[in-house]
Design a protein around this motif. Structure first.
Motif, PDB file in Angstrom:
ATOM      1  N   VAL A   1     -40.752 -37.768  44.535  1.00 27.58           N
ATOM      2  CA  VAL A   1     -40.459 -37.372  43.354  1.00 27.58           C
ATOM      3  C   VAL A   1     -39.897 -35.820  43.254  1.00 27.58           C
ATOM      4  N   LYS A   2     -40.466 -34.989  43.895  1.00 29.47           N
ATOM      5  CA  LYS A   2     -39.984 -33.672  43.966  1.00 29.47           C
ATOM      6  C   LYS A   2     -38.566 -33.371  44.643  1.00 29.47           C
ATOM      7  N   HIS A   3     -38.422 -34.313  45.758  1.00 30.46           N
ATOM      8  CA  HIS A   3     -37.327 -34.012  46.300  1.00 30.46           C
ATOM      9  C   HIS A   3     -36.110 -34.453  45.512  1.00 30.46           C
ATOM     10  N   ARG A   4     -36.321 -35.866  45.018  1.00 27.92           N
ATOM     11  CA  ARG A   4     -35.110 -36.487  44.207  1.00 27.92           C
ATOM     12  C   ARG A   4     -34.866 -35.640  42.975  1.00 27.92           C
ATOM     13  N   VAL A   5     -35.751 -35.239  42.415  1.00 32.80           N
ATOM     14  CA  VAL A   5     -35.479 -34.371  41.001  1.00 32.80           C
ATOM     15  C   VAL A   5     -34.858 -33.209  41.462  1.00 32.80           C
ATOM     16  N   ARG A   6     -35.394 -32.451  42.490  1.00 32.60           N
ATOM     17  CA  ARG A   6     -34.790 -31.298  42.968  1.00 32.60           C
ATOM     18  C   ARG A   6     -33.048 -31.305  43.259  1.00 32.60           C
ATOM     19  N   GLU A   7     -32.877 -32.597  43.492  1.00 37.82           N
ATOM     20  CA  GLU A   7     -31.218 -33.061  43.822  1.00 37.82           C
ATOM     21  C   GLU A   7     -30.323 -32.837  42.637  1.00 37.82           C
TER      22      GLU A   7
ATOM     23  N   ASP B   1     -42.891 -29.625  37.844  1.00 35.89           N
ATOM     24  CA  ASP B   1     -44.651 -29.380  37.757  1.00 35.89           C
ATOM     25  C   ASP B   1     -44.831 -30.994  37.690  1.00 35.89           C
ATOM     26  N   LEU B   2     -45.394 -31.632  38.372  1.00 34.77           N
ATOM     27  CA  LEU B   2     -45.690 -32.951  38.759  1.00 34.77           C
ATOM     28  C   LEU B   2     -47.343 -33.046  38.512  1.00 34.77           C
ATOM     29  N   GLN B   3     -47.472 -33.733  37.281  1.00 37.06           N
ATOM     30  CA  GLN B   3     -49.015 -34.014  36.893  1.00 37.06           C
ATOM     31  C   GLN B   3     -49.543 -35.294  37.016  1.00 37.06           C
ATOM     32  N   LEU B   4     -50.442 -35.573  37.948  1.00 35.23           N
ATOM     33  CA  LEU B   4     -50.987 -36.725  38.266  1.00 35.23           C
ATOM     34  C   LEU B   4     -52.112 -37.144  37.378  1.00 35.23           C
ATOM     35  N   VAL B   5     -52.241 -38.035  36.492  1.00 33.46           N
ATOM     36  CA  VAL B   5     -53.310 -38.424  35.760  1.00 33.46           C
ATOM     37  C   VAL B   5     -53.767 -39.740  36.075  1.00 33.46           C
ATOM     38  N   TRP B   6     -54.987 -40.021  35.624  1.00 27.91           N
ATOM     39  CA  TRP B   6     -55.573 -41.264  35.954  1.00 27.91           C
ATOM     40  C   TRP B   6     -55.926 -42.124  34.488  1.00 27.91           C
ATOM     41  N   GLU B   7     -55.571 -41.263  33.591  1.00 25.23           N
ATOM     42  CA  GLU B   7     -55.995 -42.017  32.076  1.00 25.23           C
ATOM     43  C   GLU B   7     -54.625 -41.669  31.296  1.00 25.23           C
TER      44      GLU B   7
ATOM     45  N   HIS C   1     -50.059 -41.138  48.433  1.00 27.63           N
ATOM     46  CA  HIS C   1     -49.604 -40.397  47.310  1.00 27.63           C
ATOM     47  C   HIS C   1     -48.931 -39.132  47.530  1.00 27.63           C
ATOM     48  N   GLU C   2     -48.787 -38.510  48.833  1.00 28.34           N
ATOM     49  CA  GLU C   2     -48.152 -37.494  49.512  1.00 28.34           C
ATOM     50  C   GLU C   2     -46.593 -37.947  49.371  1.00 28.34           C
ATOM     51  N   SER C   3     -46.636 -39.047  49.813  1.00 27.72           N
ATOM     52  CA  SER C   3     -45.153 -39.691  50.270  1.00 27.72           C
ATOM     53  C   SER C   3     -44.478 -39.754  48.860  1.00 27.72           C
ATOM     54  N   ILE C   4     -45.199 -40.400  47.757  1.00 25.16           N
ATOM     55  CA  ILE C   4     -44.578 -40.531  46.566  1.00 25.16           C
ATOM     56  C   ILE C   4     -44.538 -39.123  45.719  1.00 25.16           C
ATOM     57  N   GLU C   5     -45.489 -38.145  45.704  1.00 24.45           N
ATOM     58  CA  GLU C   5     -45.158 -37.056  45.061  1.00 24.45           C
ATOM     59  C   GLU C   5     -43.925 -36.429  45.908  1.00 24.45           C
ATOM     60  N   ASN C   6     -43.971 -36.160  47.290  1.00 17.78           N
ATOM     61  CA  ASN C   6     -42.838 -35.660  47.651  1.00 17.78           C
ATOM     62  C   ASN C   6     -41.383 -36.151  47.342  1.00 17.78           C
TER      63      ASN C   6
ATOM     64  N   THR D   1     -45.302 -36.349  34.054  1.00 17.15           N
ATOM     65  CA  THR D   1     -46.614 -36.941  34.150  1.00 17.15           C
ATOM     66  C   THR D   1     -46.517 -38.358  34.582  1.00 17.15           C
ATOM     67  N   MET D   2     -47.322 -38.693  35.627  1.00 17.92           N
ATOM     68  CA  MET D   2     -47.413 -39.942  36.147  1.00 17.92           C
ATOM     69  C   MET D   2     -48.726 -40.222  36.777  1.00 17.92           C
ATOM     70  N   THR D   3     -48.964 -41.663  37.312  1.00 21.09           N
ATOM     71  CA  THR D   3     -50.190 -42.047  37.770  1.00 21.09           C
ATOM     72  C   THR D   3     -49.578 -42.629  39.049  1.00 21.09           C
ATOM     73  N   LEU D   4     -50.622 -43.253  39.896  1.00 26.47           N
ATOM     74  CA  LEU D   4     -50.748 -44.165  40.904  1.00 26.47           C
ATOM     75  C   LEU D   4     -51.348 -45.343  40.759  1.00 26.47           C
ATOM     76  N   THR D   5     -50.975 -46.315  41.469  1.00 26.48           N
ATOM     77  CA  THR D   5     -51.514 -47.506  41.334  1.00 26.48           C
ATOM     78  C   THR D   5     -53.203 -47.496  41.368  1.00 26.48           C
ATOM     79  N   THR D   6     -53.727 -46.715  42.289  1.00 20.92           N
ATOM     80  CA  THR D   6     -54.952 -46.544  42.675  1.00 20.92           C
ATOM     81  C   THR D   6     -55.270 -45.093  42.813  1.00 20.92           C
ATOM     82  N   PRO D   7     -56.394 -44.413  42.304  1.00 20.64           N
ATOM     83  CA  PRO D   7     -56.791 -42.973  42.678  1.00 20.64           C
ATOM     84  C   PRO D   7     -56.649 -42.693  43.970  1.00 20.64           C
TER      85      PRO D   7
END
Length: 96
Positions: free
Chosen positions: A59-65, A73-79, A52-57, A41-47
């Motif tokens: 995260v997934k790439h690095r964890v997959r290693e 399962d990457l959940q982007l939240v704003w609250e 955002h795609e670069s950061i999401e990719n 569960t994570m957020t970004l500096t601004t909605p």
């Protein structure tokens, strides 16, 4: 396994700020179940973050290693919304 995932996320750099997403305070939670399925569960500096795609990719790439990881399962939240107080002291020093 949670620690391995968190350590891996230090390698994911926000391309605009040049600081990893953990020190930026963007990662709100990491859960790994008994089958090594990961939920981040994570957020970004601004909605409207244009990278955002670069950061999401990243995260997934690095964890997959990480050996043994099944699903991610990457959940982007704003609250709660992100603000600079969520950054580590290290990140603050890098920006100011």
């Amino acid at each position: 396994m949670n620690d391995l995932v968190q350590d891996a996320l230090y390698d994911v750099i926000d391309p605009e700020l040049g600081i990893n997403i953990v020190d930026l305070g963007l990662v709100y939670g990491i859960d790994v179940d008994e089958d090594n399925n990961v939920r981040i569960t994570m957020t970004l500096t601004t909605p409207g973050c244009p990278l955002h795609e670069s950061i999401e990719n990243g995260v997934k790439h690095r964890v997959r290693e990480i050996e043994g990881i099944n699903t991610i399962d990457l959940q982007l939240v704003w609250e709660p919304s992100w603000d600079p107080t969520k950054m580590s002291l290290k990140a603050r020093k890098m920006l100011w």
